[in-house]
Design an enzyme around this catalytic site. Structure first.
Site, PDB file in Angstrom:
ATOM      1  CB  ILE A 150      -1.165  -0.183   1.620  1.00  0.00           C
ATOM      2  CG1 ILE A 150      -1.803  -1.335   1.446  1.00  0.00           C
ATOM      3  CG2 ILE A 150      -1.207   0.836   1.639  1.00  0.00           C
ATOM      4  CD1 ILE A 150      -2.658  -1.134   2.423  1.00  0.00           C
ATOM      5  NE  ARG A 232      -6.971  -3.276  11.531  1.00  0.00           N
ATOM      6  CZ  ARG A 232      -7.427  -3.771   9.897  1.00  0.00           C
ATOM      7  NH1 ARG A 232      -6.466  -3.077   9.294  1.00  0.00           N
ATOM      8  NH2 ARG A 232      -7.161  -4.665   9.542  1.00  0.00           N
ATOM      9  CG  ASP A 256     -10.628   4.340   5.162  1.00  0.00           C
ATOM     10  OD1 ASP A 256     -11.500   4.820   4.771  1.00  0.00           O
ATOM     11  OD2 ASP A 256      -9.887   3.141   5.016  1.00  0.00           O
ATOM     12  CD  GLU A 261     -12.295   1.071  12.219  1.00  0.00           C
ATOM     13  OE1 GLU A 261     -13.037   0.115  11.227  1.00  0.00           O
ATOM     14  OE2 GLU A 261     -10.744   1.740  11.677  1.00  0.00           O
ATOM     15  CG  HIS A 280     -12.105   0.822   7.639  1.00  0.00           C
ATOM     16  ND1 HIS A 280     -11.247  -0.276   8.775  1.00  0.00           N
ATOM     17  CD2 HIS A 280     -11.044   0.038   6.470  1.00  0.00           C
ATOM     18  CE1 HIS A 280     -10.873  -0.914   8.490  1.00  0.00           C
ATOM     19  NE2 HIS A 280      -9.832  -0.819   7.191  1.00  0.00           N
TER      20      HIS A 280
END
Length: 321
Positions: A150, A232, A256, A261, A280
């Site tokens: 990523i 995270r 994000d 969450e 997310h």
């Protein structure tokens, strides 16, 4: 014939055919569970499970040898107690999500730099303000904390957009992609942050990365810096981040991922200044290329597993990646 359980929601007929073809070549048959759940009454039938089933569903798979997670992040699968025995191999789908998440990073970074949340508010109120100063990726100094698939996909794109410096920070000192101008270790992070205008975080959730962006390190970022996190939520001291945004030390941030969450409706992050929140969704299976790559990576490692070779995306549960 040995059996595979494929438990995920994105397996179209085309993907099923691809998985079944590779499985048959390797001596396996496949059962598909499109709801993403592994039924406990059948779990013991499977030697391999591929997908996103709940961690608690794996315990019943008494004959499980390998669990391939269709996600890149596998922190919820690190607890040894969720497996029927300690010999179960774990792999992830790292390599499938780099494109979609890198594009998300580009999107939110440009939105922050070009003041889009503020302009959106002006337009929503039918105003006509044109004088907000903007900034650019071109000429910026960027630090990428987490230089896997990523982070590197973003580094390549940032360099193509004219970033002045793209620095990578990773756990160990290794050579990185040519898109990185320099590579540092976690131990050197404090020396890199003061030179950082845009900090992008793409880290797994491990004890080592918990609050790696602490209150003290947020203070090391220069005034007017930006923070983007797609790894995270546990990697950031959120209280300190909110204070830095509300107090004006940071020019903006995009998250994000966060803790917890889903984010409760009364959480103070919702009202934090200059903060872009997304639920997310930077990864997921929203792009066809992500789904294509995910299945291709599993099929590649299935051939490796069947021939006794090491899994390319093997995850060491003692390290967390």
């Amino acid at each position: 014939m040995k059996k595979i359980a494929a438990a995920d929601v994105f397996f179209t007929p085309e993907y099923r055919e691809q998985i079944e073809k590779t499985a048959a070549e390797c001596g396996y048959s496949v059962d598909f569970y499109p709801d993403g759940h592994l039924p406990p009454e059948r779990a013991a039938e499977y030697e391999i499970v591929y997908g996103c089933c709940l961690p608690g569903e794996l315990k019943a798979a008494a004959n499980l040898k390998w669990f391939c997670c269709s996600f890149a992040g596998v922190d919820i699968y690190m607890d040894e107690s969720i497996y029927p025995h300690p010999g179960v191999l774990l792999s992830n789908s790292s390599g499938a999500y780099g494109i979609t998440i890198a594009e998300h990073i580009i999107m939110v970074t440009l939105m922050l730099l070009r003041r889009m949340p503020e302009f959106e508010k002006v337009v929503r109120e039918r105003g006509w303000l044109r004088t907000l100063p903007m900034r650019s990726i071109c000429g910026s100094s960027i630090t990428i904390l987490g230089t896997g698939d990523i982070g590197t996909n973003f580094a390549v794109r940032a360099k193509a957009l004219g970033a002045k410096a793209v620095r990578g920070v990773r756990r160990t000192q290794k050579a990185g992609d040519p898109a990185y101008d320099a590579m540092y270790t976690f131990a050197e992070l404090d020396s890199v942050l003061p030179k950082t205008e845009i900090l992008v975080m793409a880290l797994p959730g491990t004890p080592e990365t918990h609050h790696i962006l602490s209150r003290e390190r947020i203070a090391l970022l220069p005034e007017g810096a930006y923070v983007v996190n797609v790894g995270r939520g546990s990697a950031i001291d959120q209280e300190a981040l909110m204070e830095a945004l509300n107090g004006g030390h940071l020019a903006g941030a995009a998250l994000d991922v966060m803790v917890p969450e889903p984010l409760p409706k009364d959480h103070p992050l919702w009202d934090t200044k200059n903060l872009l929140l997304t639920p997310h969704i930077s990864g997921n299976m929203s792009l066809g290329i992500t789904c294509d790559r995910d299945v291709a990576l599993f099929c590649e490692d299935l051939k490796n597993f069947a021939s006794g070779k090491k899994l390319k995306r093997f995850v060491d549960r003692s390290l967390g990646y």
